[in-house]
Design a protein around this motif. Structure first.
Motif, short mmCIF file in Angstrom:
data_model
loop_
_atom_site.label_atom_id
_atom_site.label_comp_id
_atom_site.label_asym_id
_atom_site.label_seq_id
_atom_site.Cartn_x
_atom_site.Cartn_y
_atom_site.Cartn_z
N PRO A 1 -7.52 94.87 30.08
CA PRO A 1 -8.01 95.99 30.48
C PRO A 1 -8.90 97.05 29.55
O PRO A 1 -8.58 98.01 28.98
CB PRO A 1 -6.74 97.07 30.67
CG PRO A 1 -5.54 96.50 29.89
CD PRO A 1 -6.08 94.71 29.74
N ARG B 1 -9.08 87.28 20.65
CA ARG B 1 -7.57 87.60 20.15
C ARG B 1 -7.45 88.84 19.18
O ARG B 1 -6.89 89.65 19.72
CB ARG B 1 -7.08 86.34 19.28
CG ARG B 1 -5.50 86.44 18.98
CD ARG B 1 -5.10 85.01 18.27
NE ARG B 1 -3.78 85.51 17.67
CZ ARG B 1 -2.60 85.04 18.50
NH1 ARG B 1 -3.00 84.65 20.06
NH2 ARG B 1 -1.47 85.19 18.14
N GLU B 2 -8.16 88.74 18.13
CA GLU B 2 -7.85 89.99 17.29
C GLU B 2 -8.61 91.15 17.82
O GLU B 2 -7.96 92.24 17.44
CB GLU B 2 -8.62 89.59 15.83
CG GLU B 2 -7.87 88.42 15.14
CD GLU B 2 -8.46 87.07 15.66
OE1 GLU B 2 -8.97 86.91 16.54
OE2 GLU B 2 -8.12 86.15 14.93
N ASP B 3 -9.61 91.20 18.42
CA ASP B 3 -10.32 92.30 18.90
C ASP B 3 -9.93 92.88 20.18
O ASP B 3 -9.80 94.23 20.53
CB ASP B 3 -11.88 92.22 18.76
CG ASP B 3 -12.20 92.25 17.22
OD1 ASP B 3 -11.63 92.65 16.40
OD2 ASP B 3 -13.12 91.39 16.86
N GLY C 1 -7.30 91.53 21.95
CA GLY C 1 -5.92 91.59 22.46
C GLY C 1 -5.59 90.36 23.28
O GLY C 1 -4.41 90.55 24.14
N ASP D 1 -3.62 87.05 24.54
CA ASP D 1 -2.92 85.95 24.07
C ASP D 1 -3.30 84.80 24.69
O ASP D 1 -4.45 84.79 25.36
CB ASP D 1 -1.53 86.34 24.62
CG ASP D 1 -1.26 86.45 25.94
OD1 ASP D 1 -2.04 86.09 26.79
OD2 ASP D 1 -0.32 87.09 26.11
N PHE E 1 -9.82 106.06 21.97
CA PHE E 1 -10.61 104.88 22.08
C PHE E 1 -9.84 103.89 21.17
O PHE E 1 -9.57 103.06 21.36
CB PHE E 1 -11.97 104.93 22.15
CG PHE E 1 -12.70 103.75 21.83
CD1 PHE E 1 -12.43 102.86 22.83
CD2 PHE E 1 -13.62 103.63 20.77
CE1 PHE E 1 -13.13 101.42 22.61
CE2 PHE E 1 -14.18 102.21 20.40
CZ PHE E 1 -13.94 101.19 21.49
N ARG F 1 -7.26 100.07 21.40
CA ARG F 1 -7.87 98.66 20.94
C ARG F 1 -7.08 98.38 19.79
O ARG F 1 -6.74 97.23 19.70
CB ARG F 1 -9.30 99.13 20.46
CG ARG F 1 -10.18 97.93 20.27
CD ARG F 1 -11.52 98.23 19.88
NE ARG F 1 -12.46 97.43 19.56
CZ ARG F 1 -13.10 96.84 20.06
NH1 ARG F 1 -13.36 97.18 21.65
NH2 ARG F 1 -13.99 95.79 19.96
N ARG G 1 -3.43 97.04 21.01
CA ARG G 1 -3.74 95.70 21.74
C ARG G 1 -4.00 94.62 20.83
O ARG G 1 -3.16 93.48 20.76
CB ARG G 1 -4.65 95.79 22.72
CG ARG G 1 -4.80 94.64 23.61
CD ARG G 1 -5.83 94.97 24.91
NE ARG G 1 -5.53 96.01 25.67
CZ ARG G 1 -6.09 97.32 25.83
NH1 ARG G 1 -7.17 97.35 25.25
NH2 ARG G 1 -5.95 97.86 26.82
N ALA G 2 -4.85 94.68 19.98
CA ALA G 2 -5.03 93.75 18.89
C ALA G 2 -3.88 93.37 18.08
O ALA G 2 -3.57 92.30 17.94
CB ALA G 2 -6.54 94.12 18.22
N VAL H 1 -0.94 91.37 19.65
CA VAL H 1 -1.20 89.98 19.98
C VAL H 1 -1.41 89.24 18.63
O VAL H 1 -0.87 87.90 18.69
CB VAL H 1 -2.62 89.88 20.77
CG1 VAL H 1 -3.86 89.57 19.84
CG2 VAL H 1 -2.66 88.24 21.52
N ASP H 2 -1.52 90.02 17.36
CA ASP H 2 -1.50 89.21 16.34
C ASP H 2 -0.24 89.02 15.76
O ASP H 2 0.38 88.21 15.20
CB ASP H 2 -2.39 90.33 15.17
CG ASP H 2 -2.76 89.43 13.98
OD1 ASP H 2 -2.90 88.47 14.09
OD2 ASP H 2 -2.69 90.14 12.75
N VAL I 1 1.52 88.68 22.10
CA VAL I 1 1.56 88.91 23.39
C VAL I 1 0.36 90.00 23.96
O VAL I 1 0.07 91.07 23.04
CB VAL I 1 3.07 89.70 23.89
CG1 VAL I 1 3.30 90.90 23.08
CG2 VAL I 1 3.33 89.79 25.35
N THR I 2 0.02 90.22 24.99
CA THR I 2 -1.22 90.91 25.63
C THR I 2 -0.22 92.35 26.11
O THR I 2 0.39 91.96 27.08
CB THR I 2 -2.03 90.17 26.42
OG1 THR I 2 -2.73 89.32 25.88
CG2 THR I 2 -2.83 91.29 26.94
N ALA I 3 -0.68 93.15 26.01
CA ALA I 3 -0.12 94.52 26.73
C ALA I 3 -1.07 94.66 27.74
O ALA I 3 -2.44 94.56 27.69
CB ALA I 3 -0.32 95.69 25.72
N ASP I 4 -0.53 94.81 28.95
CA ASP I 4 -1.45 94.99 30.19
C ASP I 4 -2.03 96.32 30.29
O ASP I 4 -3.15 96.35 30.75
CB ASP I 4 -0.68 94.49 31.26
CG ASP I 4 0.08 93.10 31.27
OD1 ASP I 4 -1.02 92.34 31.36
OD2 ASP I 4 1.12 92.85 31.29
#
Lengths: 86, 537
Positions: free
Chosen positions: A20, A33-35, A37, A39, B485, B489, B492-493, B496-497, B501-504
Motif C-alpha cells: 500500500p 524489502r528495506e524501503d 516493506g 516480504d 508520510f 514508510r 513498513r520497512a 519486514v527487516d 512481515v509486511t504490514a498490509d
C-alpha cells in the motif's frame, strides 16, 4: 511502442498494488524489502503479476537477484527484449 | 480413497471424542521408512520448473543411510539434535530420516522462499540452534553456520539406534524471534498424527498428493511427508516460490497427475482464485481432499475457489477445513470427505466447521474459570490425545502454562456445535500471515523502536478482508507530531527487516486515539473492530 518511461510507470503501478504505497511515492532506487516493506511472499507476488501482465515466462531463479524497483524494471525490459527478438 | 472406516466423533456437552486409537503399524519414524526398504515405487516427485525428479521409497531409505553415515562421521550420536536446513528436496528427506536412523532429534529450520546467492541461515536460526542444542546442521555446501555443516551423504559405518531418543523432531512455532519456541514431538506423537490424518481421510496407497508446502513447516512435514509415508502413496512436490510465481502450476499438476489430495493454508486457495486462471484445460475431478488449515479457514475463499473451478470438475465440498497446531504435532480435527456442511453463523459471519477429532484425540471447550462450556458457547479449545507435544524445549515455564490438568491449552477460541468444532478466534491474538505466526506485542515493540509514539501507542492486529477472503495485518500508530508520510514508510520497512512481515495497512492516528483500558493497556479486539473493513475510526 512502449517507451522506457511507460514501462517504469507500469511496474511502479504493479508495486503499488502489492504494497500500500502510492505510485508517486515509489522511486526507481527504492529497495523492495528495506524501503517498500515487501516480504518474500509479496516480492514473489509482484513478479508473478509482472509475468502475467507482460506475458513473460519468469522463473524462480530470475527472482533471486531482484532487490530494487530498478532491478524489477530491468528484468522486465530484458524479458521483453528477448521476447521481441524471438 | 476408501470410505473412512471410523465413525466421526460423538458430541456430548461441548466435548468431542475421536474414538479409541487403533494400533500404529510403526511407532518409530525410522521403522516406517525401513519397512519400505524394498519398495521401488515413487514416493516423492520433485518438480523444478519443467524438470522433475523421483525419489522412490527404497531410494529414500538408501539416501537416509547415506546421511546417517555422514552425520555419524561428523560426530553425531544417538540422543543428539541435528538441524535440517534444506529446501523441499531429496536432501531434506535424506537428512531428516538419517537423523532418525541414528536416534537423533531432527530440528527443521525455515528455508527462504526466494532463493538467492549463497545459502545463509534464516533470521533467528542461531537462537533455534542454541535452544535445541543442535550438534550439527545438514545444509547445502557453503552454508555459513555456527556449527559443523554436513553437506552431503556419504558411505561408511554408523550405529543405528532409532529408539534412543523419545523426541523425533522439534517444531519451532510461535515464539518471538529472540526466544524461539520449539515444540518437542515424540516418535509416537508424530506417527499417531500421520496415521490419524490418513485414517480420518481414508487415504490409501492409491492416493496421489500435490503439495508446495515447505517441509520445515508442520503441515508440510507431518501433513505431507509423514502421512504419505504412513500409508505409502506418492506426492508431487513443488517449491513454494514456484507456486507464488505461477499459481497455475499447482492446478496443472493436480490436473495432470490426477491428484486426490492437496494441502494449503487459506491464502493458497485465495491465490488460485485471484491468479490461477480459467478452469479451461483443467481436470480436477479426482480431487477429494483439498485440506485448508494452519491459518483461519474462510468460507468466502472456499466458496469462491469451488465455484471458479467447478467447470473443471472440482466437486463442491472438496475443500475440507481442518484445525491443528504444532503443539499437537499437526491435526486436531478434520472435516471428513463428504461430511455435511456444519457452518455456524456468528456475529454476522460464517464460521466453517473444522470437523471432528482424529482418532485417540479429545477436544473440549472451556470457560475462563476452567469449567466446561456448553454447546454453542465460546471458550478456549483444549486438546488431549496421542499427538500432544511433550513440551517446549528448554522452556519449563512456558510448558507448564501450556497445559491444564493433562489438557493442552491451544490458546485458540472455539465453539462446539452441530457435532463439530468451529474455530472462532485466537486468545493469543496471534497474527497469521501466509501460515507464519506473529505476536502482536513483537510487532508493536518493533514499531515503537522507530517511531516517536506515546506508551502503548502502537496496536497490531489482523482484520478480515472484504467478503471474508483473507486477513490483513493492520498496524495503527499514534503520533505525537505530524510526520505522516515518513512514518508509514519507516514502519513498513522496519517490520519486514526485523520480523520479515509486511504490514498490509498502516493507519496513523493522533496520540490518545487508540482504545485503552483504564490502566493504559491496549484493547486490541476493539482496535480490530474499529479498523476492520468499513469500520474505520
Amino acid at each position: 511502442m512502449e517507451t522506457p518511461a511507460d514501462l517504469d510507470a507500469r511496474i511502479i503501478k504493479l508495486i503499488s498494488q502489492v504494497v500500500p504505497v502510492k505510485p508517486e511515492q515509489i522511486k526507481r532506487g527504492d529497495r523492495l524489502r528495506e524501503d517498500l516493506g515487501m516480504d518474500s511472499v509479496c516480492s514473489m507476488e509482484l513478479l508473478s503479476m509482472l509475468a502475467e501482465e507482460l506475458d513473460l515466462d519468469v522463473g524462480v531463479e530470475d527472482a533471486a537477484g531482484i532487490r530494487t524497483v530498478a532491478d524489477t524494471i530491468a528484468l522486465a525490459a530484458r524479458f521483453l527484449r528477448a521476447k521481441a527478438a524471438a | 480413497m476408501s470410505k473412512p472406516r471410523h465413525l466421526t466423533g460423538v458430541a456430548t456437552a461441548a466435548a468431542l471424542d475421536g474414538g479409541p486409537q487403533r494400533p500404529l503399524e510403526w511407532e518409530l519414524l525410522a521403522h516406517a521408512l525401513e519397512a519400505r526398504e524394498r519398495d521401488d515405487r515413487p514416493w516423492l516427485w520433485f518438480h523444478l520448473g519443467a524438470r522433475r525428479e523421483a525419489l522412490s521409497y527404497s531410494g529414500a531409505y538408501a539416501l537416509a543411510r547415506g546421511w546417517a553415515a555422514a552425520l555419524f562421521q561428523a560426530g553425531v550420536r544417538a540422543g543428539d539434535a541435528v538441524a535440517i536446513f534444506q529446501p523441499n528436496s531429496p536432501a531434506f528427506v535424506g537428512s531428516f530420516f538419517g537423523a532418525q536412523l541414528l536416534g537423533a532429534t531432527a530440528v527443521p529450520l525455515p528455508w527462504p522462499v526466494v532463493p538467492g546467492g549463497a545459502p545463509s541461515l534464516p533470521m533467528g536460526a542461531e537462537a533455534m540452534l542454541r535452544v535445541a542444542r543442535a550438534r550439527a546442521v545438514c545444509a547445502p555446501p557453503g552454508t555459513a553456520a555456527p556449527l559443523p555443516v554436513v553437506a552431503e551423504p556419504s558411505r561408511g559405518p554408523f550405529v543405528q539406534n532409532p529408539q534412543a531418543r523419545r523426541t523425533a523432531f522439534i517444531q519451532f512455532t510461535s515464539g518471538s524471534t529472540g526466544a524461539p519456541r520449539g515444540a518437542e514431538i515424540s516418535q509416537r506423537a508424530a506417527m499417531s498424527s500421520a496415521f490419524g490424518m490418513a485414517r480420518a481421510l481414508g487415504l490409501t496407497a492409491d492416493d496421489v498428493g500435490v503439495s508446495w508446502l515447505p517441509f520445515f513447516h508442520d503441515m508440510g512435514l507431518v501433513g505431507v511427508l509423514l502421512s504419505s509415508l504412513s500409508v505409502g502413496f506418492a506426492v508431487h512436490v513443488l517449491r513454494p516460490a514456484e507456486v507464488l510465481l505461477h499459481p497455475r502450476r499447482w492446478l496443472e499438476l493436480m490436473s495432470s497427475e490426477r491428484a486426490s489430495l492437496t494441502v494449503a493454508p487459506n491464502f493458497g486457495y485465495e491465490l488460485l482464485v485471484r491468479r490461477g486462471g480459467a478452469p479451461d484445460g483443467l481436470m480436477l475431478g479426482w480431487l477429494r481432499a483439498a485440506l485448508s488449515g494452519s491459518e483461519p479457514v474462510l468460507r468466502g475463499t472456499i466458496d469462491a475457489f469451488e465455484r471458479r473451478f467447478e467447470p473443471a470438475g472440482l466437486r463442491r465440498g472438496a475443500v475440507l477445513p481442518v484445525y491443528g497446531l504444532a503443539e499437537n504435532t499437526l491435526g486436531v480435527s478434520f472435516t471428513r470427505p463428504g461430511e455435511l456442511d456444519a457452518d455456524l453463523q456468528l456475529d454476522g459471519r460464517w464460521v466453517p466447521a473444522v470437523g471432528t477429532p482424529l482418532e485417540g484425540t479429545q477436544v473440549t471447550v472451556r470457560r475462563p474459570d476452567g469449567a466446561r462450556a456448553l454447546e454453542h458457547e465460546e471458550g478456549e479449545i483444549m486438546v488431549k490425545g496421542p499427538s500432544v507435544m511433550d513440551g517446549y524445549v528448554e522452556e519449563p515455564e512456558a510448558t507448564a502454562k501450556a497445559f491444564d490438568r493433562g489438557w493442552l491449552k491451544t490458546g485458540d477460541r472455539g465453539v462446539i456445535a452441530k457435532g463439530q468444532l468451529h474455530v472462532t478466534g485466537r486468545d493469543k491474538e496471534l497474527v497469521i500471515k501466509a501460515g507464519r505466526k506473529f505476536h502482536p506485542a513483537d510487532i508493536e515493540r518493533e514499531v515503537a523502536q522507530v517511531v516517536d509514539t506515546p506508551p502503548n501507542g502502537v496496536a497490531a492486529f489482523s482484520v478480515l478482508r472484504e467478503e471474508q477472503r483473507g486477513e490483513e495485518l493492520v498496524v495503527v500508530v499514534e503520533l505525537k507530531r505530524d510526520e505522516a508520510f515518513d512514518v508509514a514508510r519507516k514502519v513498513r520497512a522496519h517490520l519486514v527487516d526485523a520480523l520479515g512481515v509486511t504490514a498490509d495497512r498502516i493507519e496513523l492516528v493522533k496520540a490518545g486515539a487508540l482504545p485503552r483500558t483504564t490502566s493504559g493497556k491496549l484493547r486490541r479486539a476493539e482496535c480490530a473492530e474499529r479498523f476492520s473493513v468499513g469500520g474505520r475510526a
